[in-house]
Design a protein around this motif. Sequence first.
Motif, PDB file in Angstrom:
ATOM      1  N   LEU A  59     -12.825 -13.186 -22.083  1.00  0.00           N
ATOM      2  CA  LEU A  59     -12.236 -12.097 -21.931  1.00  0.00           C
ATOM      3  C   LEU A  59     -11.465 -11.829 -23.156  1.00  0.00           C
ATOM      4  N   GLU A  60     -12.054 -12.102 -24.609  1.00  0.00           N
ATOM      5  CA  GLU A  60     -11.514 -12.046 -25.690  1.00  0.00           C
ATOM      6  C   GLU A  60     -10.409 -12.828 -26.072  1.00  0.00           C
ATOM      7  N   ARG A  80     -15.297 -14.768 -11.577  1.00  0.00           N
ATOM      8  CA  ARG A  80     -15.379 -13.386 -11.973  1.00  0.00           C
ATOM      9  C   ARG A  80     -16.722 -12.828 -12.232  1.00  0.00           C
ATOM     10  N   PRO A 226     -20.182   7.027 -15.022  1.00  0.00           N
ATOM     11  CA  PRO A 226     -19.996   7.752 -16.493  1.00  0.00           C
ATOM     12  C   PRO A 226     -21.325   8.171 -17.137  1.00  0.00           C
ATOM     13  N   LEU A 232     -24.776   3.770 -25.307  1.00  0.00           N
ATOM     14  CA  LEU A 232     -24.355   3.244 -24.163  1.00  0.00           C
ATOM     15  C   LEU A 232     -22.864   3.229 -24.119  1.00  0.00           C
ATOM     16  N   ARG A 233     -22.332   4.243 -24.971  1.00  0.00           N
ATOM     17  CA  ARG A 233     -20.933   4.553 -24.997  1.00  0.00           C
ATOM     18  C   ARG A 233     -20.375   5.679 -24.027  1.00  0.00           C
ATOM     19  N   PRO A 234     -19.511   5.496 -23.040  1.00  0.00           N
ATOM     20  CA  PRO A 234     -19.119   6.366 -21.964  1.00  0.00           C
ATOM     21  C   PRO A 234     -18.542   7.812 -22.629  1.00  0.00           C
ATOM     22  N   GLU A 268     -18.912   2.562  -8.950  1.00  0.00           N
ATOM     23  CA  GLU A 268     -17.967   3.688  -8.850  1.00  0.00           C
ATOM     24  C   GLU A 268     -18.230   4.399  -7.847  1.00  0.00           C
ATOM     25  N   GLN A 289     -12.992  -8.552  -9.713  1.00  0.00           N
ATOM     26  CA  GLN A 289     -11.704  -8.702  -9.111  1.00  0.00           C
ATOM     27  C   GLN A 289     -11.466  -9.860  -7.934  1.00  0.00           C
TER      28      GLN A 289
ATOM     29  N   ARG B  16     -20.747   0.173 -23.596  1.00  0.00           N
ATOM     30  CA  ARG B  16     -19.801  -0.359 -24.898  1.00  0.00           C
ATOM     31  C   ARG B  16     -18.539   0.653 -24.771  1.00  0.00           C
ATOM     32  N   SER B  17     -17.636   0.102 -25.561  1.00  0.00           N
ATOM     33  CA  SER B  17     -16.181   0.904 -25.226  1.00  0.00           C
ATOM     34  C   SER B  17     -16.184   2.243 -25.608  1.00  0.00           C
ATOM     35  N   TRP B  18     -15.537   3.160 -24.929  1.00  0.00           N
ATOM     36  CA  TRP B  18     -15.384   4.336 -25.000  1.00  0.00           C
ATOM     37  C   TRP B  18     -14.533   5.080 -26.326  1.00  0.00           C
ATOM     38  N   SER B  19     -14.441   6.119 -26.576  1.00  0.00           N
ATOM     39  CA  SER B  19     -13.769   6.458 -27.850  1.00  0.00           C
ATOM     40  C   SER B  19     -12.199   6.620 -27.327  1.00  0.00           C
ATOM     41  N   VAL B  76      -6.673  -4.818 -15.112  1.00  0.00           N
ATOM     42  CA  VAL B  76      -6.807  -5.517 -13.894  1.00  0.00           C
ATOM     43  C   VAL B  76      -7.735  -5.267 -12.953  1.00  0.00           C
ATOM     44  N   PRO B  78      -9.986  -2.260 -12.761  1.00  0.00           N
ATOM     45  CA  PRO B  78     -10.766  -1.126 -13.350  1.00  0.00           C
ATOM     46  C   PRO B  78     -11.414  -0.238 -12.346  1.00  0.00           C
ATOM     47  N   TYR B 271     -14.068   2.587 -17.071  1.00  0.00           N
ATOM     48  CA  TYR B 271     -15.193   2.241 -16.545  1.00  0.00           C
ATOM     49  C   TYR B 271     -16.054   1.179 -17.113  1.00  0.00           C
ATOM     50  N   GLY B 272     -17.168   0.582 -16.509  1.00  0.00           N
ATOM     51  CA  GLY B 272     -17.988  -0.400 -17.088  1.00  0.00           C
ATOM     52  C   GLY B 272     -17.412  -1.690 -17.019  1.00  0.00           C
ATOM     53  N   GLU B 273     -18.071  -2.872 -17.578  1.00  0.00           N
ATOM     54  CA  GLU B 273     -17.276  -4.115 -17.600  1.00  0.00           C
ATOM     55  C   GLU B 273     -16.107  -4.152 -18.374  1.00  0.00           C
ATOM     56  N   VAL B 274     -15.074  -4.783 -17.922  1.00  0.00           N
ATOM     57  CA  VAL B 274     -13.797  -5.073 -18.858  1.00  0.00           C
ATOM     58  C   VAL B 274     -14.188  -6.382 -19.647  1.00  0.00           C
ATOM     59  N   ARG B 275     -14.352  -6.250 -21.124  1.00  0.00           N
ATOM     60  CA  ARG B 275     -14.583  -7.389 -21.649  1.00  0.00           C
ATOM     61  C   ARG B 275     -13.414  -8.086 -22.143  1.00  0.00           C
ATOM     62  N   GLY B 276     -12.170  -7.713 -22.107  1.00  0.00           N
ATOM     63  CA  GLY B 276     -10.864  -8.400 -22.475  1.00  0.00           C
ATOM     64  C   GLY B 276      -9.821  -7.504 -22.919  1.00  0.00           C
ATOM     65  N   SER B 278      -9.006  -6.275 -25.383  1.00  0.00           N
ATOM     66  CA  SER B 278      -9.413  -5.089 -26.142  1.00  0.00           C
ATOM     67  C   SER B 278      -9.275  -3.823 -25.265  1.00  0.00           C
ATOM     68  N   PRO B 458      -7.899 -10.058 -17.776  1.00  0.00           N
ATOM     69  CA  PRO B 458      -7.768 -10.204 -19.216  1.00  0.00           C
ATOM     70  C   PRO B 458      -6.147  -9.927 -19.797  1.00  0.00           C
ATOM     71  N   ARG B 461      -2.604 -13.764 -20.095  1.00  0.00           N
ATOM     72  CA  ARG B 461      -1.959 -14.464 -21.114  1.00  0.00           C
ATOM     73  C   ARG B 461      -1.050 -13.405 -21.919  1.00  0.00           C
TER      74      ARG B 461
END
Lengths: 312, 540
Positions: A59-60, A80, A226, A232-234, A268, A289, B16-19, B76, B78, B271-276, B278, B458, B461
């Motif tokens: 998770l980065e 997860r 979405p 593939l960006r919402p 969703e 979760q 991918r991440s939204w704007s 935590v 989404p 929405y979508g997968e939470v990458r971390g 960011s 994510p 920490r």
Amino acid sequence: MTTIFFATDVHGSEICWKKFINAGKFYNADILVLGGDMTGKALVPFIKDAQGKYKVNFLEEEMLLDEEGKLTMEKNISDRGYYPINVTDDEYDELNADSEKVEQLFVERVLLMAERWVKFADEKLAGTGIKCFVCPGNDDMFELDDVLASSKTITMSEGQILDLDGYYEMLSSGWSNPTPWDTHRECSEEELAAKIEAMASKISDIDRCVFNLHAPPFGSGLDEAPELDENLRPKYAGRSLIPVGSTAVRDAIMKYQPPLALTGHIHEGRGIKRMKKTFVVNPGSSYEQSTLLGAIIEMDKKGVKKYVLTSG
Amino acid sequence: MAQPGMFVRKASGLVRSWSVFDGFVYAFFSINLVTLGFFIFSFAPYIPEANLLTAIVISGIFIIFEVFVYALLVAVMPRAGGDYVWQSRILGGGIGFVLSVTGWAWILWHWVPLYGNMLAYNVFTPILGILSGWTGNTGLYNAASWFVTTNGFFVSSLVVIVLAFIYVSLGMSWYARIQKFCFYLGMAGMATMIIMMLASSRADFIAGFNQYATEFFAAGGGDVYQQILAASAEGGYAAAPINRIAIGASLALIPMVVFFNLWPNWGATLYGEVRGASDFKRNFWSMAAGLIATTILALIVLGLIARVIGWDFYNAANFTFYEGTSPFGVFPYPALLVSFLTDSPLLQMWLLISMSAWFFGWCGTVFLSSTRVIFAAAFDRILPEWMARVSTKYRSPVNALLVMAVGGVIVSAGMHYTENLETYALNSTVVIAVTYFGTTIAGAILPYKDPDLYNTSPIARLKIFGLPLITVTGAIFGIFLLFLFYMWTTDAVYGINEPVSYIYMAVLYGISIAIYYGSKMYRRKQGINLDEIHKSIPVE
């Protein structure tokens, strides 16, 4: 009266799988149905350094862990829905450069996971009288089917019409209409319609049939996801929701009007919808979760008697 | 040594991440300077020693902690559906239902007449008034005047209901597009307004105001500007200078100002997968940027109002409007006042129409969130299933909308015809603040109440002084909310601490409590145990 517990899209979450298997006793259900997409989406490498510590990025977050920390982190990762893997620096670089090897590793991990899950189910369900049906979904590779079929307690239901409780039958398909991700079990609407029709046309009494179809019906509200752009960006920060379900599933439900249709695929899209005589449910998914979203559905000979959506 | 990253395969939902900008637009419109801001700023004269700018800045600083809490919770959980699911899961189904359905559904009935007022003040009356002035059409003038009567407000509230109905029926994909269009149009209007003020002097304004207030809005003639200042002085009010920071006195204005800026989290979703982490940052910055940009914009606009229109005059105009002593009989909507700086009918109309986009891009929010909470509670079998029914033909949640519309009509009628609406304006904020308080508590205790969920998230920490960031920021925002509750319940100026207000809010909570326990009993008879819905299934 038959009680079905239906969940879907656990996506590799070990904890959600265990909850699913235990849900029969917990909710007093006679039948467990898992609607597909069992497999996880990511491999998380642990790279051991010269001091015996493990470097991992989850998770980065960059972490350097000792053996004990590694064990805890591996559990967190599995819960997860991701797969922890142990690699050396060289192996990591090799994987980075070869997508086929990554794919191969995915298959290996998925099968290992499936074997572990089947063993857990066999231990927990044996002798309970609880029936368990699992139908792989569009995200699940075909190799998974044989592992599921090897179970003593799980019935792999893809493409089959199976007896549920001596009164109701259930037809199942984990295939979906096309997605932007080009997944394992997706096809054109026409092909999906043919797959469903091939089973539905063999049903002798549609009033005694449950449709277990991974993709939700188009425009039902259970299929709102979405809107994505070409990358593939919402769009609109994910606030623009559009229907992405299957017209083939919608048409089959409207044509045959079974008393119950179990769907998933769109995490969703949690909710229920009555489409003429059919009660359609998508319990949604919060696998990351470690929460198992589900639906308890009680059926008598007239159809769905009562239901409740759960978050367990 | 390699920096390990995850290997991801092709799988559904890996978006991918939204704007951040798109998220910012939503937050920016939720704390809407032109509708909510100008409306509540008009009450500032009732706390005469306070400085509005100071109150905006201090409240904005504390609301940043609200943004933290919501962005962290979204990371935590989404896609969870916001306050209702978070509270139900962490605090229990009963608390989750009562706080969320009251704060996200029933109290929105109360917002309908407030939206109606803003529609009349910011759109109908100014545009019809200016049109009537240029065309000489007395019918238009009568219409402009009528919209600020009781019947006019009620009809404006009905228009709000119709608009919200249309927006929700069109669906989020259309509403998102309409909102973005309105954002650009509204910003063009705001830029016009700012440029017009930068290019003008106080003398220009006084001349223009005296002319148009008299010719277009029947202010009676003469030096209307001075007449308003005199009426205000006669009423015992004189504005404190804008450059007096007055931190202590301004704290008392914060419980009013939050009517405008407590809502950057209004559409907190992911929405979508939470990458971390960011994803947390992305969500945080979209909301925080909305709050910061709006705060800065408010300071700029109020500063320019002080320079061109006059701080004492702006506040006096608001004071005398509510006291009924102003010769200028319409709401001193800043865009209308600024339109008097030009003699061009086209520029006046452009300014008022483009500024109305702030209303039209925002007013759908009145029912959008309500319908979502109603759906979630209906699927949990607490509210009846018919409330979550969606029309197959129009894909519209007709019944949930009807619940909101019928409630909105009844409350609008009650507020407009039987009481002075403005007195109870802040009830709308109190009830939602209580809901936020529930979510804040839920966030603060999450690491201790559900460590498994928290530790695999994510944000696990993210710590300050060794404590979870969500706990620390939750505690700070919780204290801020407690300060607001204390002020609202102890000072009469907010219109909260009086019997009618308490009874009104108690009725709303009473409805929710009765529904929860009523449906719990009813479902038990059906063999459904509502307590089990959120219970965790044993793992081993």
